[in-house]
Design a protein around this motif. Structure first.
Motif, PDB file in Angstrom:
ATOM      1  N   ARG A 110       0.723  -1.272  -0.148  1.00 39.25           N
ATOM      2  CA  ARG A 110       0.075  -0.264  -0.089  1.00 39.25           C
ATOM      3  C   ARG A 110       0.928   1.260  -0.113  1.00 39.25           C
ATOM      4  O   ARG A 110       1.833   1.108   0.769  1.00 39.25           O
ATOM      5  N   ALA A 111       0.245   2.161  -0.749  1.00 41.17           N
ATOM      6  CA  ALA A 111       1.160   3.382  -0.644  1.00 41.17           C
ATOM      7  C   ALA A 111       0.208   4.833  -0.873  1.00 41.17           C
ATOM      8  O   ALA A 111      -0.818   4.760  -1.462  1.00 41.17           O
ATOM      9  N   ALA A 112       0.676   5.829  -0.106  1.00 35.20           N
ATOM     10  CA  ALA A 112      -0.108   7.253   0.009  1.00 35.20           C
ATOM     11  C   ALA A 112       0.936   8.186   0.211  1.00 35.20           C
ATOM     12  O   ALA A 112       1.538   8.188   1.343  1.00 35.20           O
ATOM     13  N   PHE A 113       1.306   9.183  -0.647  1.00 35.85           N
ATOM     14  CA  PHE A 113       2.223  10.021  -0.656  1.00 35.85           C
ATOM     15  C   PHE A 113       2.217  10.977  -1.738  1.00 35.85           C
ATOM     16  O   PHE A 113       1.703  10.746  -2.646  1.00 35.85           O
ATOM     17  N   SER A 114       3.046  12.079  -1.524  1.00 33.18           N
ATOM     18  CA  SER A 114       3.281  12.960  -2.660  1.00 33.18           C
ATOM     19  C   SER A 114       4.697  13.526  -2.703  1.00 33.18           C
ATOM     20  O   SER A 114       5.335  13.314  -1.574  1.00 33.18           O
ATOM     21  N   ILE A 115       5.178  13.701  -3.791  1.00 35.38           N
ATOM     22  CA  ILE A 115       6.729  14.219  -4.117  1.00 35.38           C
ATOM     23  C   ILE A 115       6.667  15.506  -4.990  1.00 35.38           C
ATOM     24  O   ILE A 115       5.739  15.425  -5.919  1.00 35.38           O
ATOM     25  N   ALA A 116       7.078  16.517  -4.589  1.00 39.18           N
ATOM     26  CA  ALA A 116       7.112  17.766  -5.292  1.00 39.18           C
ATOM     27  C   ALA A 116       7.933  17.496  -6.598  1.00 39.18           C
ATOM     28  O   ALA A 116       8.701  16.553  -6.600  1.00 39.18           O
ATOM     29  N   THR A 117       7.931  18.192  -7.565  1.00 40.58           N
ATOM     30  CA  THR A 117       8.376  18.137  -8.926  1.00 40.58           C
ATOM     31  C   THR A 117       9.743  17.688  -8.870  1.00 40.58           C
ATOM     32  O   THR A 117      10.291  16.748  -9.499  1.00 40.58           O
ATOM     33  N   ALA A 118      10.784  18.741  -8.230  1.00 39.08           N
ATOM     34  CA  ALA A 118      12.122  18.554  -8.263  1.00 39.08           C
ATOM     35  C   ALA A 118      12.851  17.847  -7.159  1.00 39.08           C
ATOM     36  O   ALA A 118      13.865  17.704  -7.031  1.00 39.08           O
ATOM     37  N   ASP A 119      11.716  17.221  -6.054  1.00 39.94           N
ATOM     38  CA  ASP A 119      12.690  16.550  -5.065  1.00 39.94           C
ATOM     39  C   ASP A 119      13.253  15.260  -5.341  1.00 39.94           C
ATOM     40  O   ASP A 119      13.216  14.658  -6.346  1.00 39.94           O
ATOM     41  N   ARG A 120      14.208  15.051  -4.665  1.00 40.70           N
ATOM     42  CA  ARG A 120      15.119  13.815  -4.774  1.00 40.70           C
ATOM     43  C   ARG A 120      14.800  12.820  -3.414  1.00 40.70           C
ATOM     44  O   ARG A 120      15.216  13.272  -2.398  1.00 40.70           O
ATOM     45  N   VAL A 121      14.310  11.805  -3.761  1.00 38.83           N
ATOM     46  CA  VAL A 121      13.875  10.953  -2.634  1.00 38.83           C
ATOM     47  C   VAL A 121      14.336   9.454  -2.919  1.00 38.83           C
ATOM     48  O   VAL A 121      14.285   8.987  -4.047  1.00 38.83           O
ATOM     49  N   ALA A 122      14.963   8.951  -1.715  1.00 34.75           N
ATOM     50  CA  ALA A 122      15.349   7.802  -1.953  1.00 34.75           C
ATOM     51  C   ALA A 122      14.303   6.699  -1.351  1.00 34.75           C
ATOM     52  O   ALA A 122      13.532   6.940  -0.678  1.00 34.75           O
ATOM     53  N   VAL A 123      14.424   5.395  -1.901  1.00 36.13           N
ATOM     54  CA  VAL A 123      13.253   4.517  -1.359  1.00 36.13           C
ATOM     55  C   VAL A 123      14.355   3.411  -0.511  1.00 36.13           C
ATOM     56  O   VAL A 123      14.958   2.616  -1.451  1.00 36.13           O
ATOM     57  N   MET A 124      13.939   3.191   0.618  1.00 35.61           N
ATOM     58  CA  MET A 124      14.781   2.133   1.310  1.00 35.61           C
ATOM     59  C   MET A 124      13.873   1.168   2.133  1.00 35.61           C
ATOM     60  O   MET A 124      12.794   1.644   2.422  1.00 35.61           O
ATOM     61  N   GLY A 125      14.213   0.218   2.620  1.00 35.32           N
ATOM     62  CA  GLY A 125      13.665  -0.829   3.388  1.00 35.32           C
ATOM     63  C   GLY A 125      14.177  -2.287   3.291  1.00 35.32           C
ATOM     64  O   GLY A 125      15.155  -2.447   2.609  1.00 35.32           O
ATOM     65  N   PRO A 126      13.668  -3.065   4.072  1.00 33.02           N
ATOM     66  CA  PRO A 126      14.155  -4.585   4.086  1.00 33.02           C
ATOM     67  C   PRO A 126      13.966  -5.058   2.741  1.00 33.02           C
ATOM     68  O   PRO A 126      13.285  -4.783   1.874  1.00 33.02           O
ATOM     69  N   SER A 127      14.982  -6.332   2.661  1.00 28.33           N
ATOM     70  CA  SER A 127      14.879  -6.915   1.343  1.00 28.33           C
ATOM     71  C   SER A 127      13.496  -7.552   1.328  1.00 28.33           C
ATOM     72  O   SER A 127      12.923  -8.155   2.093  1.00 28.33           O
ATOM     73  N   GLY A 128      12.776  -7.750  -0.106  1.00 29.89           N
ATOM     74  CA  GLY A 128      11.608  -8.311  -0.167  1.00 29.89           C
ATOM     75  C   GLY A 128      10.511  -7.288   0.105  1.00 29.89           C
ATOM     76  O   GLY A 128       9.200  -7.907   0.137  1.00 29.89           O
TER      77      GLY A 128
ATOM     78  N   PRO B 289      13.037   3.284  12.635  1.00 37.21           N
ATOM     79  CA  PRO B 289      12.250   2.413  13.108  1.00 37.21           C
ATOM     80  C   PRO B 289      12.675   0.821  13.016  1.00 37.21           C
ATOM     81  O   PRO B 289      13.853   0.752  12.396  1.00 37.21           O
ATOM     82  N   PRO B 290      12.199   0.268  13.975  1.00 42.02           N
ATOM     83  CA  PRO B 290      12.495  -1.229  14.132  1.00 42.02           C
ATOM     84  C   PRO B 290      12.792  -2.081  12.655  1.00 42.02           C
ATOM     85  O   PRO B 290      13.740  -2.639  12.625  1.00 42.02           O
ATOM     86  N   ALA B 291      11.984  -1.890  11.662  1.00 38.91           N
ATOM     87  CA  ALA B 291      11.882  -2.643  10.533  1.00 38.91           C
ATOM     88  C   ALA B 291      13.322  -2.231   9.786  1.00 38.91           C
ATOM     89  O   ALA B 291      13.954  -3.084   9.477  1.00 38.91           O
ATOM     90  N   LEU B 292      13.454  -1.334   9.633  1.00 37.97           N
ATOM     91  CA  LEU B 292      14.506  -0.458   8.959  1.00 37.97           C
ATOM     92  C   LEU B 292      16.067  -0.781   9.785  1.00 37.97           C
ATOM     93  O   LEU B 292      17.278  -1.142   9.281  1.00 37.97           O
ATOM     94  N   ARG B 293      15.820  -0.668  11.166  1.00 40.23           N
ATOM     95  CA  ARG B 293      17.211  -0.908  12.252  1.00 40.23           C
ATOM     96  C   ARG B 293      17.556  -2.439  11.917  1.00 40.23           C
ATOM     97  O   ARG B 293      18.788  -2.652  11.732  1.00 40.23           O
ATOM     98  N   ALA B 294      16.838  -3.360  11.783  1.00 47.18           N
ATOM     99  CA  ALA B 294      17.026  -4.731  11.569  1.00 47.18           C
ATOM    100  C   ALA B 294      17.553  -5.034  10.176  1.00 47.18           C
ATOM    101  O   ALA B 294      18.614  -5.741  10.149  1.00 47.18           O
ATOM    102  N   TYR B 295      17.064  -4.189   9.397  1.00 48.83           N
ATOM    103  CA  TYR B 295      17.883  -4.388   7.948  1.00 48.83           C
ATOM    104  C   TYR B 295      19.320  -3.741   7.873  1.00 48.83           C
ATOM    105  O   TYR B 295      20.075  -4.311   7.446  1.00 48.83           O
TER     106      TYR B 295
END
Length: 230
Positions: free
Chosen positions: A17-35, A222-228
């Motif tokens: 599930r996803a719900a967010f907004s990104i401004a036109t010139a924003d630079r955004v990383a996408v990170m998280g656990p494998s899978g 947060p815990p999920a990212l810390r574990a990764y």
């Protein structure tokens, strides 16, 4: 602006599930656990996967059902999307016309883009004749000629050594500065995110969260990212 409204994807037992907004010139990383669904999120936004509900909008116009080529995004995968039987100029030219019937002006654009990324004399070479770094540069040249307002990158420099990866990230930042394009980049390396992306989307436990400041997220994960991250 990219707006994602209550978007839901299901693949068997997997739900994202996803719900967010990104401004036109924003630079955004996408990170998280494998899978967790980082690459899946990019493929969903790019139009290669279909959601079961929700909407994707660009500057207020809905593009949820638009074909990938009709979306205002340039996407670069891990393998750089290089076709081995085509020359470097032809591979870059695909970003302008898939049939490669380029005008003289368009061929000049290809040559200019290759020169901009440091490959001015390699138009006739095939991908197999290039190093990994040179292939990455060629992929950036194709992004230049596509001239799209948002660039989607799926760990494009993961196979490069540390020094070369830093060089490519800096070149990418220069290209974004020149074109004014935004960036949404999947990465497993916190240092990559810190270097180029002031904001980060955390993908974990079936949810792509709204962008948060990269430094704050990585300094207090947060815990999920810390574990990764370990």
């Amino acid at each position: 602006m990219l707006t994602v409204e209550d978007l839901t994807l299901r693949q068997g037992a997997f739900t994202l599930r996803a719900a967010f907004s990104i401004a036109t010139a924003d630079r955004v990383a996408v990170m998280g656990p494998s899978g967790a669904g980082k690459s899946t999120l990019l493929a969903l936004l790019a139009g290669f996967l279909d959601p079961v509900q929700g909407r994707v909008l660009w500057t207020g116009r809905e593009i949820t059902k638009a074909a990938p080529g009709d979306r205002p995004f340039a996407m670069l995968f891990q393998d750089n999307n290089m076709f081995p039987h085509l020359t470097l100029a032809q591979n870059v030219g695909l970003g302008i016309r898939p049939d490669l019937r380029l005008s003289a002006e368009q061929k000049a654009r290809v040559a200019q883009a290759l020169a901009r990324v440091g490959l001015p004399d390699m138009q006739a070479r095939k991908p197999a004749q290039l190093s990994g770094g040179q292939q990455s540069r060629a992929a950036l040249a194709r992004i230049l000629v596509m001239d799209r307002p948002l660039v989607l990158l799926d760990e494009p420099f993961a196979a490069l050594g540390p020094a070369l990866k830093v060089e490519m990230l800096d070149l990418l930042a220069e290209v974004l500065d020149e074109t004014g394009a935004g960036l949404l980049m999947v990465s497993h390396d916190p240092q990559d995110a810190r270097r180029i992306a002031p904001m980060t989307i955390l993908v974990a436990e079936g949810q792509a969260h709204a962008p948060a400041p990269t430094a704050e997220l990585l300094d207090n994960p947060p815990p999920a990212l810390r574990a990764y991250l370990g």
